[in-house]
Write a protein that holds these residues in place. Sequence first.
Motif, PDB file in Angstrom:
ATOM      1  N   LYS A  52      33.370   0.164  56.775  1.00 42.86           N
ATOM      2  CA  LYS A  52      32.004  -0.329  56.600  1.00 42.86           C
ATOM      3  C   LYS A  52      31.025   0.797  56.257  1.00 42.86           C
ATOM      4  N   THR A  53      31.221   1.954  56.854  1.00 46.24           N
ATOM      5  CA  THR A  53      30.272   3.061  56.774  1.00 46.24           C
ATOM      6  C   THR A  53      31.043   4.353  56.529  1.00 46.24           C
ATOM      7  N   TRP A  54      30.426   5.301  55.847  1.00 52.17           N
ATOM      8  CA  TRP A  54      31.080   6.581  55.599  1.00 52.17           C
ATOM      9  C   TRP A  54      30.039   7.675  55.461  1.00 52.17           C
ATOM     10  N   MET A  55      30.504   8.898  55.613  1.00 51.48           N
ATOM     11  CA  MET A  55      29.692  10.073  55.322  1.00 51.48           C
ATOM     12  C   MET A  55      30.635  11.162  54.845  1.00 51.48           C
ATOM     13  N   GLN A  56      30.117  12.040  54.021  1.00 55.24           N
ATOM     14  CA  GLN A  56      30.945  13.089  53.456  1.00 55.24           C
ATOM     15  C   GLN A  56      30.321  14.457  53.683  1.00 55.24           C
ATOM     16  N   ALA A  57      31.177  15.465  53.733  1.00 54.82           N
ATOM     17  CA  ALA A  57      30.718  16.850  53.858  1.00 54.82           C
ATOM     18  C   ALA A  57      31.136  17.593  52.599  1.00 54.82           C
ATOM     19  N   VAL A  58      30.175  18.248  51.976  1.00 51.28           N
ATOM     20  CA  VAL A  58      30.415  18.963  50.728  1.00 51.28           C
ATOM     21  C   VAL A  58      29.985  20.412  50.902  1.00 51.28           C
ATOM     22  N   THR A  59      30.847  21.322  50.480  1.00 53.52           N
ATOM     23  CA  THR A  59      30.497  22.736  50.517  1.00 53.52           C
ATOM     24  C   THR A  59      29.331  22.979  49.573  1.00 53.52           C
ATOM     25  N   PRO A  60      28.248  23.565  50.062  1.00 54.59           N
ATOM     26  CA  PRO A  60      27.172  23.918  49.122  1.00 54.59           C
ATOM     27  C   PRO A  60      27.672  24.996  48.175  1.00 54.59           C
ATOM     28  N   SER A  61      27.037  25.136  47.033  1.00 54.46           N
ATOM     29  CA  SER A  61      27.439  26.172  46.088  1.00 54.46           C
ATOM     30  C   SER A  61      27.356  27.533  46.772  1.00 54.46           C
ATOM     31  N   LEU A  62      28.427  28.292  46.676  1.00 55.89           N
ATOM     32  CA  LEU A  62      28.483  29.608  47.301  1.00 55.89           C
ATOM     33  C   LEU A  62      28.272  30.728  46.278  1.00 55.89           C
ATOM     34  N   ALA A  81      34.948  -8.723  63.141  1.00 58.67           N
ATOM     35  CA  ALA A  81      35.957  -9.127  62.164  1.00 58.67           C
ATOM     36  C   ALA A  81      35.358  -9.568  60.837  1.00 58.67           C
ATOM     37  N   SER A  82      34.107  -9.974  60.826  1.00 62.52           N
ATOM     38  CA  SER A  82      33.510 -10.445  59.570  1.00 62.52           C
ATOM     39  C   SER A  82      32.911  -9.309  58.757  1.00 62.52           C
ATOM     40  N   GLY A  83      32.728  -8.135  59.356  1.00 62.64           N
ATOM     41  CA  GLY A  83      32.107  -7.019  58.654  1.00 62.64           C
ATOM     42  C   GLY A  83      30.618  -7.177  58.462  1.00 62.64           C
ATOM     43  N   ARG A  84      30.022  -8.153  59.143  1.00 64.25           N
ATOM     44  CA  ARG A  84      28.599  -8.439  58.918  1.00 64.25           C
ATOM     45  C   ARG A  84      27.673  -7.728  59.911  1.00 64.25           C
ATOM     46  N   SER A  85      28.201  -7.267  61.011  1.00 63.66           N
ATOM     47  CA  SER A  85      27.363  -6.641  62.024  1.00 63.66           C
ATOM     48  C   SER A  85      26.808  -5.315  61.521  1.00 63.66           C
ATOM     49  N   ASP A  86      25.600  -4.976  61.945  1.00 59.13           N
ATOM     50  CA  ASP A  86      25.022  -3.671  61.632  1.00 59.13           C
ATOM     51  C   ASP A  86      25.442  -2.606  62.644  1.00 59.13           C
ATOM     52  N   VAL A  87      26.188  -3.008  63.659  1.00 57.47           N
ATOM     53  CA  VAL A  87      26.658  -2.074  64.675  1.00 57.47           C
ATOM     54  C   VAL A  87      27.902  -1.373  64.139  1.00 57.47           C
ATOM     55  N   VAL A  88      27.922  -0.047  64.206  1.00 54.13           N
ATOM     56  CA  VAL A  88      29.050   0.733  63.708  1.00 54.13           C
ATOM     57  C   VAL A  88      30.173   0.688  64.732  1.00 54.13           C
ATOM     58  N   GLY A  89      31.386   0.519  64.244  1.00 50.29           N
ATOM     59  CA  GLY A  89      32.563   0.474  65.107  1.00 50.29           C
ATOM     60  C   GLY A  89      33.232   1.833  65.218  1.00 50.29           C
ATOM     61  N   GLN A  90      34.530   1.816  65.364  1.00 48.15           N
ATOM     62  CA  GLN A  90      35.337   3.009  65.593  1.00 48.15           C
ATOM     63  C   GLN A  90      35.192   4.021  64.464  1.00 48.15           C
ATOM     64  N   ARG A  91      35.124   5.297  64.842  1.00 44.33           N
ATOM     65  CA  ARG A  91      35.072   6.403  63.880  1.00 44.33           C
ATOM     66  C   ARG A  91      36.488   6.856  63.609  1.00 44.33           C
ATOM     67  N   LEU A  92      36.856   6.977  62.332  1.00 45.35           N
ATOM     68  CA  LEU A  92      38.140   7.545  61.959  1.00 45.35           C
ATOM     69  C   LEU A  92      37.976   9.055  61.831  1.00 45.35           C
ATOM     70  N   LEU A  93      39.068   9.794  61.853  1.00 44.45           N
ATOM     71  CA  LEU A  93      39.006  11.250  61.978  1.00 44.45           C
ATOM     72  C   LEU A  93      38.571  12.005  60.737  1.00 44.45           C
ATOM     73  N   GLY A  94      38.830  11.485  59.558  1.00 46.87           N
ATOM     74  CA  GLY A  94      38.580  12.270  58.351  1.00 46.87           C
ATOM     75  C   GLY A  94      39.582  13.400  58.277  1.00 46.87           C
ATOM     76  N   THR A  95      39.225  14.477  57.616  1.00 49.64           N
ATOM     77  CA  THR A  95      40.140  15.623  57.497  1.00 49.64           C
ATOM     78  C   THR A  95      40.059  16.544  58.702  1.00 49.64           C
ATOM     79  N   GLY A  96      39.003  16.423  59.477  1.00 52.50           N
ATOM     80  CA  GLY A  96      38.813  17.319  60.607  1.00 52.50           C
ATOM     81  C   GLY A  96      38.122  18.621  60.227  1.00 52.50           C
ATOM     82  N   ASP A  97      37.799  18.799  58.960  1.00 52.92           N
ATOM     83  CA  ASP A  97      37.134  20.012  58.501  1.00 52.92           C
ATOM     84  C   ASP A  97      35.653  19.912  58.840  1.00 52.92           C
ATOM     85  N   GLY A  98      35.191  20.717  59.751  1.00 55.84           N
ATOM     86  CA  GLY A  98      33.816  20.639  60.202  1.00 55.84           C
ATOM     87  C   GLY A  98      32.948  21.816  59.800  1.00 55.84           C
TER      88      GLY A  98
END
Length: 145
Positions: A52-62, A81-98
């Motif tokens: 439903k929701t996502w965010m990304q991390a991008v290296t700034p130009s170095l 189950a309908s995907g209609r709620s505005d409440v965010v559910g479980q967070r998936l791990l992503g790559t783990g690169d923080g």
Amino acid sequence: MGTDDFGITHLKLFCVYPNASDANDMIVGVNDNNPPGAWEDVQVCPEGKWLKTWMQAVTPSLGSDDDDALNNIVFYCSSDASGRSDVVGQRLLGTGDGRYAQSSTVTCPFSTLPCGVRAKVHAYQASGDDTAVNHVQFACCFIDL
């Protein structure tokens, strides 16, 4: 010359229909080079929940240093189950690169879920600073669950 690091080179989404049967998988990413690396473990929403929701991390130009562009994308599942709620559910791990801050979250509007993806890809240069996937955008479509 030193090493040339890549961030995320491919993103594969495993798609299913509401009845849990497999739909087409979507893969976006670098198609003119096969950089070293391995697929992360498959991350899935709990049964009956949807991306439903996502965010990304991008290296700034170095500048003259080694850029690697998109280095993490974190997904959140729907809380219902309908995907209609505005409440965010479980967070998936992503790559783990923080190493870099996540962007603000992007959420599909009410009654829609991600249904397509495209990637901004830096073409392989064979020399110089390659970055692979620089950014991804998702399309949201109405889905009647």
